[in-house]
Design a protein around this motif. Structure first.
Motif, PDB file in Angstrom:
ATOM      1  N   UNK A  38       0.824  -1.198   0.000  1.00 42.74           N
ATOM      2  CA  UNK A  38       0.000   0.000   0.000  1.00 42.74           C
ATOM      3  C   UNK A  38       0.857   1.246   0.000  1.00 42.74           C
ATOM      4  N   UNK A  39       0.476   2.234  -0.802  1.00 40.06           N
ATOM      5  CA  UNK A  39       1.240   3.469  -0.772  1.00 40.06           C
ATOM      6  C   UNK A  39       1.014   4.171   0.568  1.00 40.06           C
ATOM      7  N   UNK A  40       2.082   4.700   1.122  1.00 43.71           N
ATOM      8  CA  UNK A  40       1.987   5.384   2.399  1.00 43.71           C
ATOM      9  C   UNK A  40       1.366   6.756   2.189  1.00 43.71           C
ATOM     10  N   UNK A  41       0.695   7.247   3.243  1.00 44.10           N
ATOM     11  CA  UNK A  41       0.136   8.587   3.191  1.00 44.10           C
ATOM     12  C   UNK A  41       1.275   9.582   3.154  1.00 44.10           C
ATOM     13  N   UNK A  42       0.991  10.723   2.609  1.00 41.35           N
ATOM     14  CA  UNK A  42       1.978  11.802   2.633  1.00 41.35           C
ATOM     15  C   UNK A  42       2.206  12.188   4.095  1.00 41.35           C
ATOM     16  N   UNK A  43       3.435  12.540   4.465  1.00 41.78           N
ATOM     17  CA  UNK A  43       3.720  12.856   5.870  1.00 41.78           C
ATOM     18  C   UNK A  43       2.830  13.957   6.442  1.00 41.78           C
ATOM     19  N   UNK A  44       2.491  14.967   5.632  1.00 44.24           N
ATOM     20  CA  UNK A  44       1.624  16.029   6.128  1.00 44.24           C
ATOM     21  C   UNK A  44       0.229  15.493   6.436  1.00 44.24           C
ATOM     22  N   UNK A  45      -0.289  14.652   5.560  1.00 42.66           N
ATOM     23  CA  UNK A  45      -1.607  14.050   5.780  1.00 42.66           C
ATOM     24  C   UNK A  45      -1.589  13.148   6.999  1.00 42.66           C
ATOM     25  N   UNK A  46      -0.510  12.371   7.142  1.00 44.68           N
ATOM     26  CA  UNK A  46      -0.377  11.487   8.288  1.00 44.68           C
ATOM     27  C   UNK A  46      -0.323  12.290   9.578  1.00 44.68           C
ATOM     28  N   UNK A  47       0.411  13.400   9.577  1.00 47.71           N
ATOM     29  CA  UNK A  47       0.509  14.250  10.769  1.00 47.71           C
ATOM     30  C   UNK A  47      -0.847  14.856  11.103  1.00 47.71           C
ATOM     31  N   UNK A  48      -1.578  15.309  10.095  1.00 52.12           N
ATOM     32  CA  UNK A  48      -2.897  15.901  10.327  1.00 52.12           C
ATOM     33  C   UNK A  48      -3.861  14.860  10.884  1.00 52.12           C
ATOM     34  N   UNK A  49      -3.848  13.660  10.312  1.00 49.43           N
ATOM     35  CA  UNK A  49      -4.731  12.596  10.799  1.00 49.43           C
ATOM     36  C   UNK A  49      -4.352  12.181  12.215  1.00 49.43           C
ATOM     37  N   UNK A  50      -3.047  12.125  12.504  1.00 48.84           N
ATOM     38  CA  UNK A  50      -2.592  11.744  13.843  1.00 48.84           C
ATOM     39  C   UNK A  50      -2.997  12.796  14.860  1.00 48.84           C
ATOM     40  N   UNK A  51      -2.868  14.069  14.514  1.00 41.34           N
ATOM     41  CA  UNK A  51      -3.245  15.144  15.439  1.00 41.34           C
ATOM     42  C   UNK A  51      -4.745  15.149  15.691  1.00 41.34           C
ATOM     43  N   UNK A  52      -5.534  14.785  14.684  1.00 41.86           N
ATOM     44  CA  UNK A  52      -6.987  14.762  14.843  1.00 41.86           C
ATOM     45  C   UNK A  52      -7.464  13.673  15.801  1.00 41.86           C
ATOM     46  N   UNK A  53      -6.637  12.663  16.022  1.00 39.80           N
ATOM     47  CA  UNK A  53      -7.023  11.568  16.920  1.00 39.80           C
ATOM     48  C   UNK A  53      -6.776  11.899  18.384  1.00 39.80           C
ATOM     49  N   UNK A  54      -6.156  13.058  18.660  1.00 40.82           N
ATOM     50  CA  UNK A  54      -5.758  13.401  20.021  1.00 40.82           C
ATOM     51  C   UNK A  54      -6.652  14.492  20.594  1.00 40.82           C
ATOM     52  N   UNK A  55      -6.947  14.378  21.896  1.00 43.69           N
ATOM     53  CA  UNK A  55      -7.642  15.461  22.584  1.00 43.69           C
ATOM     54  C   UNK A  55      -6.641  16.576  22.832  1.00 43.69           C
ATOM     55  N   UNK A  56      -7.104  17.686  23.344  1.00 50.88           N
ATOM     56  CA  UNK A  56      -6.207  18.819  23.566  1.00 50.88           C
ATOM     57  C   UNK A  56      -5.094  18.462  24.553  1.00 50.88           C
ATOM     58  N   UNK A  57      -5.448  17.789  25.646  1.00 49.15           N
ATOM     59  CA  UNK A  57      -4.443  17.411  26.644  1.00 49.15           C
ATOM     60  C   UNK A  57      -3.472  16.381  26.076  1.00 49.15           C
ATOM     61  N   UNK A  58      -3.987  15.386  25.336  1.00 46.65           N
ATOM     62  CA  UNK A  58      -3.118  14.369  24.740  1.00 46.65           C
ATOM     63  C   UNK A  58      -2.179  14.993  23.707  1.00 46.65           C
ATOM     64  N   UNK A  59      -2.701  15.925  22.929  1.00 44.66           N
ATOM     65  CA  UNK A  59      -1.900  16.635  21.932  1.00 44.66           C
ATOM     66  C   UNK A  59      -0.739  17.354  22.619  1.00 44.66           C
ATOM     67  N   UNK A  60      -1.049  18.060  23.690  1.00 40.53           N
ATOM     68  CA  UNK A  60      -0.021  18.796  24.430  1.00 40.53           C
ATOM     69  C   UNK A  60       1.019  17.845  25.001  1.00 40.53           C
ATOM     70  N   UNK A  61       0.583  16.716  25.560  1.00 41.18           N
ATOM     71  CA  UNK A  61       1.521  15.763  26.172  1.00 41.18           C
ATOM     72  C   UNK A  61       2.428  15.119  25.129  1.00 41.18           C
ATOM     73  N   UNK A  62       1.880  14.733  23.978  1.00 38.18           N
ATOM     74  CA  UNK A  62       2.700  14.115  22.922  1.00 38.18           C
ATOM     75  C   UNK A  62       3.729  15.114  22.419  1.00 38.18           C
ATOM     76  N   UNK A  63       3.296  16.352  22.155  1.00 39.66           N
ATOM     77  CA  UNK A  63       4.246  17.349  21.665  1.00 39.66           C
ATOM     78  C   UNK A  63       5.272  17.749  22.722  1.00 39.66           C
TER      79      UNK A  63
END
Length: 188
Positions: A38-63
């Motif tokens: 399978x072709x991999x998603x573009x890194x920007x798309x992957x980053x956007x999709x990954x960020x969308x799966x996180x709540x605000x607190x989870x986003x802050x903790x991961x970053x």
């Protein structure tokens, strides 16, 4: 020198066999040749999709972990939060690090305003009973529920009996006269 030729040939045959077996297993696992993966998603798309799966607190903790250079901890946290596989979590955190994403609030599904003009039908029949003395009235409808009946009772108790009767006729199959009789019995 001739004594080394045979072991080297055996070693090359084993390496070739292992390589063929590895490719066959990989092909069997994906259901297609490794070259057609399978072709991999573009890194920007992957980053956007990954960020969308996180709540605000989870986003802050991961970053925060990414910023501290703790990539393994960030991958572990992302893995625990999302339940994705380790490889997918690694790829997502790598994309988040390479293409930082601001936190975006997920737009909640638009709450459908309950329109009293068009009542919704429920898969069950709701029975409302009102009585005073020897007089008892019953309304049974699949357009009533506790919430709607509570609003009708609130209207009746506040003195707006006409609005209560109109709401009751919209959410049941009774006439306005029958609804007025029912509302008159709701004086608790």
């Amino acid at each position: 020198m001739e004594s080394l030729v045979v072991p080297v040939l055996i070693l090359l045959a084993v390496v070739a066999g292992v390589t063929v077996a590895y490719r066959a297993a990989r092909k069997r696992k994906t259901g297609r040749p490794a070259s057609q993966a399978e072709p991999a998603k573009a890194p920007q798309e992957l980053a956007r999709a990954a960020a969308d799966r996180l709540s605000e607190d989870e986003h802050r903790r991961v970053y925060a972990l990414i910023a501290q250079g703790q990539a393994m901890a960030a991958i572990k946290l992302y893995y625990e939060i999302t339940g994705e596989g380790l490889r997918a979590s690694r790829d997502a955190v790598g994309a988040l690090a390479a293409h930082p994403q601001p936190f975006r609030r997920q737009e909640p599904a638009q709450a459908v305003e309950e329109d009293d003009d068009e009542p919704q039908r429920f898969p069950y029949r709701y029975r409302a009973i009102a009585s005073k003395g020897d007089v008892t009235r019953e309304v049974s409808s699949n357009m009533l529920n506790d919430e709607i009946y509570g609003r009708i009772r609130t209207l009746a108790r506040s003195g707006d009996t006409e609005a209560a009767a109109n709401a009751l006729t919209r959410h049941s199959d009774i006439s306005l006269t029958q609804a007025r009789e029912f509302i008159a019995l709701l004086d608790d």
